[in-house]
Write a protein that holds these residues in place. Structure first.
Motif, short mmCIF file in Angstrom:
data_model
loop_
_atom_site.label_atom_id
_atom_site.label_comp_id
_atom_site.label_asym_id
_atom_site.label_seq_id
_atom_site.Cartn_x
_atom_site.Cartn_y
_atom_site.Cartn_z
N LEU A 14 0.85 -1.19 0.00
CA LEU A 14 0.00 0.00 0.00
C LEU A 14 0.88 1.24 0.00
CD1 LEU A 14 -2.55 -1.16 2.73
CD2 LEU A 14 -2.91 -1.17 0.26
N LEU A 15 0.75 2.07 -1.02
CA LEU A 15 1.59 3.27 -1.11
C LEU A 15 1.23 4.28 -0.03
CD1 LEU A 15 2.05 3.99 -4.91
CD2 LEU A 15 3.58 2.82 -3.32
N ILE A 92 0.54 -5.57 3.15
CA ILE A 92 -0.71 -6.11 3.66
C ILE A 92 -0.87 -7.50 3.04
CG2 ILE A 92 -2.07 -4.96 1.85
CD1 ILE A 92 -4.41 -4.86 3.81
N SER A 93 -1.18 -8.49 3.83
CA SER A 93 -1.27 -9.85 3.31
C SER A 93 -2.42 -10.00 2.33
CB SER A 93 -1.44 -10.84 4.46
OG SER A 93 -2.71 -10.68 5.08
N TYR A 94 -2.36 -11.02 1.50
CA TYR A 94 -3.40 -11.27 0.51
C TYR A 94 -4.75 -11.45 1.19
CZ TYR A 94 -6.11 -13.78 -3.04
OH TYR A 94 -7.11 -14.18 -3.90
N GLU A 95 -4.80 -12.28 2.25
CA GLU A 95 -6.06 -12.55 2.94
C GLU A 95 -6.61 -11.28 3.60
OE1 GLU A 95 -3.27 -14.24 3.34
OE2 GLU A 95 -3.76 -16.17 2.37
N GLU A 96 -5.72 -10.49 4.21
CA GLU A 96 -6.17 -9.26 4.86
C GLU A 96 -6.66 -8.25 3.85
OE1 GLU A 96 -4.50 -6.00 8.14
OE2 GLU A 96 -3.14 -7.47 7.23
N LYS A 172 2.27 -5.66 -7.65
CA LYS A 172 1.48 -5.79 -6.43
C LYS A 172 1.42 -4.50 -5.62
CE LYS A 172 5.33 -7.72 -3.75
NZ LYS A 172 5.75 -8.83 -2.85
N ILE A 173 1.68 -3.37 -6.28
CA ILE A 173 1.64 -2.07 -5.60
C ILE A 173 0.27 -1.44 -5.79
CG2 ILE A 173 2.62 0.25 -5.50
CD1 ILE A 173 5.25 -0.89 -6.46
N PHE A 178 -5.55 1.64 1.22
CA PHE A 178 -6.32 0.45 1.52
C PHE A 178 -6.57 -0.31 0.23
CE2 PHE A 178 -9.46 3.51 0.24
CZ PHE A 178 -10.44 2.77 -0.40
N CYS A 179 -7.09 -1.52 0.35
CA CYS A 179 -7.32 -2.37 -0.82
C CYS A 179 -8.66 -2.05 -1.46
CB CYS A 179 -7.28 -3.84 -0.41
SG CYS A 179 -5.65 -4.39 0.13
N ASP A 180 -8.61 -1.29 -2.53
CA ASP A 180 -9.80 -0.90 -3.27
C ASP A 180 -10.06 -1.90 -4.39
OD1 ASP A 180 -11.97 0.64 -4.15
OD2 ASP A 180 -10.70 1.73 -5.56
N LEU A 181 -11.32 -2.20 -4.67
CA LEU A 181 -11.67 -3.19 -5.68
C LEU A 181 -11.11 -2.83 -7.05
CD1 LEU A 181 -13.20 -5.68 -6.66
CD2 LEU A 181 -15.26 -4.26 -6.83
N THR A 182 -11.30 -1.59 -7.48
CA THR A 182 -10.82 -1.20 -8.82
C THR A 182 -9.30 -1.26 -8.92
OG1 THR A 182 -10.89 1.13 -8.10
CG2 THR A 182 -12.82 0.28 -9.26
#
Length: 312
Positions: A14-15, A92-96, A172-173, A178-182
């Motif tokens: 996560l940048l 941040i892990s894949y699952e998280e 993977k950047i 946070f992990c946004d869907l788009t």
């Protein structure tokens, strides 16, 4: 997803927020204060509604669920941002990441639905006042909230199940905090045509329907008031709908302002600004809007403070 594809990525980066290293402490303190204000402000709204019997009405029942949704919405992203700043790491892990994306989609959808439900409640109160008690009965209120949770959980689960079928091989950047869907879809090396189709159809429908319901409710309210306009009636309508209308204007106004009326920033800047507004600013402002513009909440707060001081 095939096991070999799953093993290609175990974490994302996560940048975060674009700032100089010496500004990280300032940003951390700022977001911590905003987050604590969001949590405490919305918890206070929930507490006042539960303690004051005068607030045991459909409007405040919906407001308590909106306050809970706002707390959850901010809690999905901001604590992870603060942890990454303090630990000086971006991973941040894949699952998280997948879990974070699921709950972000869930609570953003829930906010939309609850705002629509609250608009319908205001429509019944103003346009059908004699039937308000019979229409907005407890069973219907519970059904509306439960239905909102059901559809939003299904909406988030659908996009999550489609996402986990994709492969993430090299890049993977994530240019966000946070992990946004788009953003995740852009990192995939699989065919995402089905994901995009579902976003534009099912996702678009679940966004347009609540917005259409809100607009339709306020159009009906406006036409009802203008049939026999008077200063007293307009003031009463504004006092009844002012808080909700302010939140709706803030929520959808920022969407229009960031994505449709701004041309000076690139797409990533717009996404980052929108993310900060949705996850931090709006959930923090909601309790202030409802407390400052709502006489019932003010009275409940004054009574609560009086009882606390009296028992000291």
């Amino acid at each position: 997803m095939k096991k070999e594809n799953q093993s290609c990525v175990s974490e994302f980066l996560l940048l975060g927020l674009p700032s100089q290293p010496d500004h990280q402490a300032m940003f951390s303190a700022l977001f911590l204060v905003l987050y604590l204000t969001t949590v405490l402000g919305n918890l206070l709204i929930i507490l006042l509604i539960r303690l004051d019997s005068r607030l045991h009405t459909p409007m405040y029942f919906f407001l308590s669920h909106l306050a809970f949704s706002d707390i959850s919405f901010s809690s999905v992203t901001v604590p992870k941002l603060l942890m990454n700043i303090q630990a000086q790491q971006q991973s941040i892990s894949y699952e998280e990441c997948i879990s974070q994306m699921y709950f972000f989609v869930l609570f953003s959808c829930l906010d939309n639905f609850l705002l629509a439900v609250m608009a319908y409640d205001r429509y019944v109160a103003i346009c059908r006042p004699l039937h308000y008690v019979s229409v907005m009965r407890e069973g219907l209120c519970v059904l509306l909230v439960a239905g909102s949770w059901f559809f939003c959980c299904g909406h988030a689960l659908l996009h999550t199940l489609l996402l986990v079928q994709l492969s993430f091989c090299a890049e993977k950047i994530i240019p966000n905090f946070f992990c946004d869907l788009t953003a995740l879809l852009k990192l995939s090396c699989s065919d995402i045509s089905l994901n995009e189709l579902v976003i534009f159809t099912e996702g678009g429908m679940l966004f347009i329907l609540p917005l259409s319901s809100i607009l339709g409710s306020y159009i009906r309210i406006g036409t009802t008031v203008l049939r026999a306009p008077s200063t007293k009636r307009i003031y009463k309508t504004f006092s009844t709908c002012g808080s909700h209308l302010s939140v709706v204007s803030l929520y959808y106004g920022t969407i229009a302002g960031v994505y449709f009326f701004s041309s000076s920033q690139d797409s990533s800047d717009k996404d980052l600004i929108a993310s900060v507004i949705y996850t931090v600013v709006i959930p923090m402002l909601n309790p202030f809007i409802y407390s400052l513009r709502n006489r019932d909440i003010k009275q409940a707060l004054e009574m609560f403070v009086y009882k606390v001081n009296f028992h000291k």
